[in-house]
Design an enzyme around this catalytic site. Structure first.
Site, PDB file in Angstrom:
ATOM      1  N   CYS A  37      11.298 -13.511   0.266  1.00  0.00           N
ATOM      2  CA  CYS A  37      12.514 -12.669   0.367  1.00  0.00           C
ATOM      3  C   CYS A  37      13.740 -13.807   0.280  1.00  0.00           C
ATOM      4  O   CYS A  37      13.399 -14.784   0.520  1.00  0.00           O
ATOM      5  CB  CYS A  37      12.649 -12.079   1.852  1.00  0.00           C
ATOM      6  SG  CYS A  37      11.380 -10.834   2.112  1.00  0.00           S
ATOM      7  N   CYS A  41      17.665 -10.122   3.605  1.00  0.00           N
ATOM      8  CA  CYS A  41      16.673  -8.935   3.239  1.00  0.00           C
ATOM      9  C   CYS A  41      16.858  -7.843   4.480  1.00  0.00           C
ATOM     10  O   CYS A  41      16.714  -8.472   5.560  1.00  0.00           O
ATOM     11  CB  CYS A  41      15.281  -9.767   3.211  1.00  0.00           C
ATOM     12  SG  CYS A  41      14.295  -8.132   2.989  1.00  0.00           S
ATOM     13  N   CYS A  68       9.680  -9.653  -2.642  1.00  0.00           N
ATOM     14  CA  CYS A  68      10.014  -8.387  -1.916  1.00  0.00           C
ATOM     15  C   CYS A  68      10.665  -7.452  -2.885  1.00  0.00           C
ATOM     16  O   CYS A  68      11.558  -7.999  -3.574  1.00  0.00           O
ATOM     17  CB  CYS A  68      10.844  -9.147  -0.741  1.00  0.00           C
ATOM     18  SG  CYS A  68      11.734  -7.595   0.137  1.00  0.00           S
ATOM     19  N   CYS A  71      14.746  -6.984  -1.441  1.00  0.00           N
ATOM     20  CA  CYS A  71      15.720  -7.988  -1.426  1.00  0.00           C
ATOM     21  C   CYS A  71      15.742  -8.525  -2.777  1.00  0.00           C
ATOM     22  O   CYS A  71      16.747  -9.355  -3.197  1.00  0.00           O
ATOM     23  CB  CYS A  71      15.807  -8.909  -0.398  1.00  0.00           C
ATOM     24  SG  CYS A  71      14.603  -9.816  -0.308  1.00  0.00           S
TER      25      CYS A  71
END
Ligand code: ZN
Length: 360
Positions: A37, A41, A68, A71
């Site tokens: 991330c 996030c 991810c 994000c």
């Protein structure tokens, strides 16, 4: 070449408080899920013992982690979705058009989704965004000599009190005073270090800063007071040039800019800012040296304060100023970004040997 890299505890604490100064600088990967991330996030913060940090998405992926989906660490932070690009183009093509939720549905766009995308990127809903454009068009019409009433009707306001209110709320002054003020256009610039906001007019850059999406309303109100100008979302020839030059800068192909910063400072500040723009990319200069060069060796603190008042980040490279001992000192965008910029320039200017290195 990275000379600045905080230890894992410092990084973990920064991710916990969603410190956006690390956006584009550091990535967090979770061993238990195999996902990595960017800072900020919305997913739940993983436990300290499960995380590992990377400097680039590439390194995280090379170590076997997946990006991810929330994000999106591979895209530039807050990059515009296809939906945003499409609607922004619609508004640019017809800035006086009055939009309703039904118009969006007619285009096959869910109004709730449009609201969410615009809220995240611009801090306002799509309908508010398009209304801002209508009001901004009225500003331009009045500036060019139209009467308040004809401007009001041209941009689709039936009620003059609603028009006055929308106008005053957006520009901090009533329509009849529009002629005596300046209209700046605000545009978002995606960079690897996060999204920046640029305020431009048709000839100059007035402001370029890293934007904090959570506090964008406050940030805009502050600019309105500081620059004594009205502004509305939109592009200018200057913002288009700037976007292109920022792309060149961040890809390392060209480290200098042709856009002209507006002269809005005191003569002393302007002198300091002009000198900053002559510091070659890939090198740094101390406050004391700069003060000496402009003939006021005793004015180190005034130089430091003029440096801090710089409104055109990167274009006027205040990140090339360091303490006499070579320490990083302050930076409005955060020290991680400052060090990133110094390293990036050292890497791409062929001056790596001369680059500033952080002590320790
Ligand atoms: Zn994430």
């Amino acid at each position: 070449m990275h000379t600045f890299w905080p230890d894992d505890d410092v990084l973990y604490a920064a991710f916990c408080r969603k410190d956006m100064a690390f956006d584009g600088v550091a990535y967090i990967a979770v061993r238990t899920t195999g996902i990595f991330c960017r800072p900020g996030c919305p997913a739940r913060m993983p436990l300290r013992q499960h995380v590992v940090f990377f400097r680039t998405p590439h390194e995280a992926m090379a170590a076997g982690y997946r990006a991810c989906k929330r994000c999106r660490p591979i895209e530039p932070p807050q990059s515009a979705s296809a939906l945003i690009r499409r609607l922004v183009a619609e508004v640019d093509a017809a800035p006086t058009r009055r939009w309703t939720a039904a118009d969006l549905e007619a285009l096959g766009i869910d109004p709730v989704t449009a609201r969410r995308h615009f809220q995240r990127r611009f801090g306002m809903s799509f309908l508010a965004y398009s209304r801002a454009h209508r009001v901004a068009s009225a500003f331009t019409l009045i500036e060019r000599g139209a009467s308040t009433l004809s401007a009001q009707l041209d941009v689709g306001f039936e009620s003059s009190s609603a028009f006055r209110e929308a106008f005053s709320k957006r520009f901090g002054r009533p329509p009849m005073r529009a002629k005596s003020s300046v209209l700046l256009r605000s545009a978002w610039m995606d960079t690897p270090l996060g999204t920046m906001i640029a305020l431009t007019d048709s000839s100059c850059l007035h402001l370029l800063e890293f934007s904090n999406r959570a506090r964008i309303d406050l940030q805009l109100a502050r600019y309105r007071n500081r620059l004594n100008a009205a502004f509305a979302p939109g592009e200018t020839a200057v913002s288009r040039t700037l976007r292109h030059e920022l792309d060149l800068f961040f890809s390392g192909r060209r480290l200098t800019f042709s856009v002209e910063p507006a002269e809005t400072g005191t003569p002393f500040q302007e002198q300091v800012w002009a000198r900053l723009r002559r510091i070659p990319p890939g090198t740094t200069l101390s406050y004391a040296k700069l003060a000496e060069e402009i003939g006021s060796p005793s004015a180190v603190r005034a130089v430091a304060s003029a440096n801090a008042m710089n409104r055109c980040a990167i274009v006027t490279p205040c990140h090339r100023i360091v303490g006499t001992d070579g320490s990083l000192t302050g930076y409005a965008g955060g020290l991680p970004r400052k060090q990133w910029l110094i390293d990036h320039e050292a890497r791409h200017s062929g001056r790596a040997g001369l680059a500033h290195r952080r002590a320790s």
